[in-house]
Design a protein around this motif. Structure first.
Motif, PDB file in Angstrom:
ATOM      1  N   ALA A  95       0.948  -1.200  -0.003  1.00 19.06           N
ATOM      2  CA  ALA A  95       0.349   0.107   0.256  1.00 19.06           C
ATOM      3  C   ALA A  95       1.258   1.323   0.087  1.00 19.06           C
ATOM      4  O   ALA A  95       0.257   2.006  -0.150  1.00 19.06           O
ATOM      5  CB  ALA A  95      -0.630  -0.169   1.655  1.00 19.06           C
ATOM      6  N   LYS A  99      -1.845   4.312  -4.041  1.00 19.71           N
ATOM      7  CA  LYS A  99      -3.494   4.574  -3.977  1.00 19.71           C
ATOM      8  C   LYS A  99      -4.074   3.232  -3.908  1.00 19.71           C
ATOM      9  O   LYS A  99      -5.599   2.564  -3.750  1.00 19.71           O
ATOM     10  CB  LYS A  99      -3.499   5.917  -3.859  1.00 19.71           C
ATOM     11  CG  LYS A  99      -2.682   6.731  -3.185  1.00 19.71           C
ATOM     12  CD  LYS A  99      -3.688   8.087  -4.063  1.00 19.71           C
ATOM     13  CE  LYS A  99      -2.899   9.630  -2.846  1.00 19.71           C
ATOM     14  NZ  LYS A  99      -1.510   9.605  -4.131  1.00 19.71           N
ATOM     15  N   GLN A 102      -4.384   0.310  -1.420  1.00 18.58           N
ATOM     16  CA  GLN A 102      -5.105   0.630  -0.531  1.00 18.58           C
ATOM     17  C   GLN A 102      -6.622   1.066  -0.967  1.00 18.58           C
ATOM     18  O   GLN A 102      -7.798   0.599  -0.050  1.00 18.58           O
ATOM     19  CB  GLN A 102      -5.064   2.561  -0.503  1.00 18.58           C
ATOM     20  CG  GLN A 102      -3.989   2.485  -0.228  1.00 18.58           C
ATOM     21  CD  GLN A 102      -3.364   4.207   0.376  1.00 18.58           C
ATOM     22  OE1 GLN A 102      -4.187   5.062   0.391  1.00 18.58           O
ATOM     23  NE2 GLN A 102      -2.100   4.434   0.275  1.00 18.58           N
ATOM     24  N   ARG A 106      -9.402  -1.111   1.459  1.00 18.89           N
ATOM     25  CA  ARG A 106     -10.796  -0.212   1.475  1.00 18.89           C
ATOM     26  C   ARG A 106     -11.763  -2.061   1.625  1.00 18.89           C
ATOM     27  O   ARG A 106     -12.839  -1.581   1.820  1.00 18.89           O
ATOM     28  CB  ARG A 106     -10.873   1.026   1.311  1.00 18.89           C
ATOM     29  CG  ARG A 106     -11.955   1.253   0.994  1.00 18.89           C
ATOM     30  CD  ARG A 106     -12.504   1.985  -0.336  1.00 18.89           C
ATOM     31  NE  ARG A 106     -11.930   3.152  -0.131  1.00 18.89           N
ATOM     32  CZ  ARG A 106     -11.551   4.388   0.443  1.00 18.89           C
ATOM     33  NH1 ARG A 106     -12.837   4.771   1.950  1.00 18.89           N
ATOM     34  NH2 ARG A 106     -11.104   5.447   0.898  1.00 18.89           N
ATOM     35  N   GLU A 278      -7.012   8.163   2.230  1.00 20.55           N
ATOM     36  CA  GLU A 278      -6.184   7.323   1.692  1.00 20.55           C
ATOM     37  C   GLU A 278      -5.276   7.240   3.164  1.00 20.55           C
ATOM     38  O   GLU A 278      -5.745   7.748   4.314  1.00 20.55           O
ATOM     39  CB  GLU A 278      -5.507   8.110   1.334  1.00 20.55           C
ATOM     40  CG  GLU A 278      -4.527   9.080   1.103  1.00 20.55           C
ATOM     41  CD  GLU A 278      -3.935   9.887   0.347  1.00 20.55           C
ATOM     42  OE1 GLU A 278      -2.652   9.782  -0.028  1.00 20.55           O
ATOM     43  OE2 GLU A 278      -4.194  10.562  -0.872  1.00 20.55           O
ATOM     44  N   GLN A 280      -1.520   5.589   5.318  1.00 21.39           N
ATOM     45  CA  GLN A 280       0.539   4.850   4.929  1.00 21.39           C
ATOM     46  C   GLN A 280       0.706   4.120   6.201  1.00 21.39           C
ATOM     47  O   GLN A 280      -0.092   4.758   7.824  1.00 21.39           O
ATOM     48  CB  GLN A 280       1.411   6.089   4.828  1.00 21.39           C
ATOM     49  CG  GLN A 280       0.746   6.784   3.623  1.00 21.39           C
ATOM     50  CD  GLN A 280       1.234   5.717   2.269  1.00 21.39           C
ATOM     51  OE1 GLN A 280       1.936   4.696   1.947  1.00 21.39           O
ATOM     52  NE2 GLN A 280       0.643   5.749   1.336  1.00 21.39           N
TER      53      GLN A 280
END
Length: 329
Positions: A95, A99, A102, A106, A278, A280
């Motif tokens: 990730a 994005k 990610q 999700r 988003e 990290q």
């Protein structure tokens, strides 16, 4: 005695410090493990592929902003992830600066209901305006565009997916040389592809929230939107004492689902619904920690602010140690 390996880049770099090019103090990160009699060893990420790890070993490594280094890490850690405990997790590595992955996370983990797409061919995109376009890499507000009309979309196509002059000329020549079906295959083969995501545009936002969760500490700040813009990222307009409990509750839910020593996330609040923009879990910016006068903790289902200055490496070390201890109970 349990072994903990701290893997840096070959030059000793471990990210990410105040300046992204600078290194964290690895020995300070390792201090909680040394205090609790772990066998701590310092290695380079290039040593990993020559090593055999045991089930009780812990490998704590750094990622990096350059894509070639991240690709190297993905290769060498692919089998290691099944041998020992990785921090950050392999999923978090995938990730990092991605994005697109990610968005896959999700969906897999059922995080909120922010509608999104993940594609590489801009001509496949078929959703209603307005929406937010994002390239998969980049930090701050780079690569982020609000698309409200066909003219906005055409501008993005030209900027992100445009053909160079040499390729345009070759396509024209091939159009006359090849049968139509073959030409369409040829043109697609040389078409500029680029991974991107889209997210539903959440209208009338005046701010978003950066929440950095480390262990049981929640460092949080409100980021106000820049005047004449829809983005809070990069605005430098911060407030550290106005974070609603519903945002912290949602951050806790995400942190639990992602299973990492620390997670930095950007969240939006609209009509009592919180959305993940988003996140990290490695090499993230640390201003929420460094500039805050304290952090939130949950006590008896209530959020309390602890007025306490935190040191960057000491706090990350606390998060790493807390994570490892919970995993090895």
């Amino acid at each position: 005695m349990k072994k903990v390996y701290f893997a840096t880049l070959p030059n000793g770099y471990f990210g990410s410090a105040i300046n992204s090019w600078n290194t964290l103090d690895v020995k300070r990160l390792a201090a909680p493990f040394l205090t609790h009699n772990y066998d701590v060893q310092y290695i380079s990420i290039t040593d990993i592929r020559h090593m055999e790890f045991k089930q009780n070993d812990i490998l704590i490594y750094t990622s990096f902003e350059q894509e070639e280094v991240r690709a190297y890490l993905k290769d060498v850690l692919y089998f290691v992830k099944d041998q020992c405990l990785l921090a950050p997790s392999y999923e978090i590595l995938l990730a990092h600066e991605n994005k697109g992955f990610q968005e896959a996370v999700r969906k897999k983990k059922g995080i909120d209901h922010l509608s999104s797409e993940y594609l590489f061919d801009i001509d496949q995109l078929d959703i209603a305006f307005p929406y937010v376009f994002k390239t998969v890499g980049g930090s701050g507000s780079s690569g982020v565009e609000l698309v409200k009309s066909e003219s906005d979309l055409e501008r993005i196509k030209k900027k992100q997916f445009g053909l160079n002059t040499k390729r345009k000329i070759k396509n024209i020549i091939r159009q006359y040389q090849l049968p139509k079906e073959n030409y369409l295959l040829y043109r697609y083969y040389y078409k500029p592809f680029k991974r991107f995501i889209t997210q539903n545009f959440i209208e009338d936002l005046t701010c978003d929230y950066r929440v950095l969760v480390i262990g049981e500490r929640f460092y949080a700040m409100r980021r106000d939107v820049r005047e004449g813009d829809f983005r809070a990222s990069g605005s430098k307009k911060f407030n550290y004492h106005d974070v609603p409990a519903i945002v912290l509750d949602f951050a806790k839910e995400i942190f639990t689902k992602l299973e990492n020593p620390y997670i930095s996330m950007d969240l939006a609040l609209k009509d009592n619904h919180v959305y993940l923009i988003e996140y990290q879990g490695t090499n993230f910016g640390s201003s929420a920690l460094r500039k805050s006068e304290g952090y939130y903790i949950e006590n008896n289902q209530e959020w309390c602010f602890v007025d306490e200055t935190s040191h960057h490496e000491d706090t990350l070390g606390y998060g790493l140690f807390t994570f490892v201890e919970k995993k090895h109970v």
